[in-house]
Scaffold this active site. Structure first.
Site: not given
Length: 479
Positions: A96, A196, A229
């Protein structure tokens, strides 16, 4: 040192286990790739990248200036793809924020964003059709890398999508901006994208109106899932993706800042792989000065990982990975015999006392089955939350500790006694610092000293053999 975490008593479980944190070191796997039957394994790579960052991410720059910086990172990506190709890699994962960096505002990141058509609507090969859409230079380079390396490629970039005022969620500037993972096939085709959902202090990006539950199929290992993440700590999309889509493999770009004792990158990645009986391909950025390191290829039974808080260099991890991961927990996608220590644990749990919640206390009948010495329960703050803990004394034993409706269980043994104090802790409640989240956590930690008040301090080395289980239930509020 061996750490075994299991989720036999609950459908949905996520584990934080301090025993997998080490201060420095690497178990890279690249030099340890063994010869296996081609039909049973695939070759994967993850790259921990010391990304070249904008000297001033708040400055307003042109698209050309943004491309010049991003191309420096993409040049490094291409080198790693070619190195991986020489070793027969079939899928590679990049981290990321590895292409554009971080700490932008919504306005300052705009020149770094590629236009992102929906792969569900548009079939597109950016390398072979570079003029089909404007502002897609990064996607084009990634697509060409996948072709050149003859491998599936997963990368993270910032993307933009125009919207109309008739859309009630459309931002005032007329566009959505997403933190996006993209997947390319070995032919360069844009297979899919994931936006995300659980942002962590990312003012430059929007949260998608609906959660993406993205999977993609490969000819060498079947179905993969994907998220980014901070997502790994939440029911949606991480747990729901595994529960509902029969995923055996997860690709996981991350820009993870380690925070001990509970939020170390390797610790989270490994725990996730073990708890759900899957393979996790995790790529982190590498900025030790910011506490950012920790990548790995994790299976339920072993890990090939890299964590280094001193060395500024990058690292490419390559390993052969089983197409059908063998788990410890009897999950549907696991095969083979369970680990002996886990079998012993299941036998103990079969006689586990019945517990019920009464107001704010948990009462267990026949609780002495777990520990005849009844070690004291105490409280200590860990990462801003008030944990309930019990000390881990002696060379071996069985422990449990409860908070509200959450109970954690521990079977442990160690070859020799030492002066260090370990504790099993539980927290079930609302976390209110650096964000507000309802969390349920089981954790085994080494304390900073011999006093109970030192439990929860940042300690960098753990050496313990254990088996770990919790009863989390099905609470979708849990990160």
């Amino acid at each position: 040192m061996v750490c075994i975490m299991s989720g036999a008593r609950s459908k949905l479980a996520l584990f934080l286990c301090g025993c997998y944190v080490v201060a420095l070191g690497a178990h890279t796997g690249e030099e340890s790739v063994a010869e296996h039957h081609e039909a049973e394994y695939y070759v994967a790579a993850v790259y921990e990248h010391p990304s070249i960052l904008s000297p001033n991410p708040l400055a307003l720059i042109s698209r050309q200036e943004a491309l010049e910086l991003m191309n420096q990172n993409l040049d490094i990506y291409e080198q790693q793809v070619m190195t991986a190709a020489q070793k027969g890699v079939q899928i590679i994962v990049f981290p990321e924020d590895g292409i554009h960096g971080f700490n932008f505002t919504r306005t300052s990141i705009y020149p770094f964003l590629d236009f992102m058509p929906s792969p569900q609507v548009v079939g597109w090969n950016p390398c072979l059709e570079p003029r089909r859409f404007n502002d897609t230079e990064v996607l084009q380079r990634l697509s060409c890398m996948a072709i050149k390396g003859d491998m599936f490629l997963v990368a993270n970039l910032g993307t933009k999508q125009p919207c109309h005022s008739s859309d009630p969620g459309c931002p005032n500037d007329g566009r959505y901006q997403f933190n996006t993972n993209v997947v390319f096939s070995n032919k360069g085709t844009l297979v899919d994208r994931y936006r995300k959902h659980n942002l962590y202090f990312e003012a430059a990006f929007d949260v998608p109106l609906n959660v993406d539950h993205i999977t993609f199929d490969t000819p060498f290992a079947g179905r993969f899932g994907i998220f980014t993440c901070f997502d790994i700590l939440f029911f949606d999309p991480a747990v729901r993706l595994l529960r509902d889509y029969k995923v055996k493999h997860v690709v996981y770009p991350t820009a993870w800042m380690n925070q001990l004792p509970l939020l170390a990158a390797i610790e989270i990645q490994k725990a996730f792989a073990v708890a759900f009986g899957i393979n996790v391909l995790a790529a982190n950025v590498h900025h030790p000065v910011l506490g950012m390191t920790g990548s790995g290829i994790h299976t339920p039974l072993e890990s090939f990982w890299y964590h280094d808080m001193e060395n500024p260099k990058s690292h490419l991890i390559i390993a052969q990975v089983a197409k059908n991961p063998v788990g410890l927990i009897g999950a549907e996608n696991a095969t083979g015999e369970t680990d002996p220590s886990h079998s012993k644990f299941l036998k103990i749990l079969s006689g586990d006392p019945y517990c019920e919640k009464d107001a704010q206390e948990v009462h267990c009948d026949e609780a002495t089955k777990w520990n005849m010495n009844a070690p004291p329960t105490f409280h200590s703050e860990m990462m801003y939350d008030n944990f309930t803990l019990v000390p881990v004394w002696g060379k071996e034993g069985y422990l449990h500790v409860c908070s509200n409706g959450l109970c954690c269980y521990l079977l442990y043994e160690r070859p020799t006694l030492s002066e260090e104090l370990y504790a099993l802790g539980v927290f079930d409640g609302l976390h209110t610092v650096h964000g507000t989240y309802y969390i349920q956590v089981c954790a085994l930690v080494r304390c900073g000293g011999l006093g109970f008040g030192t439990c929860g301090q940042e300690i960098t080395e753990y050496f313990l053999y254990l088996s770990f289980v919790s009863d989390l239930g099905d609470d979708p509020r849990s990160p």
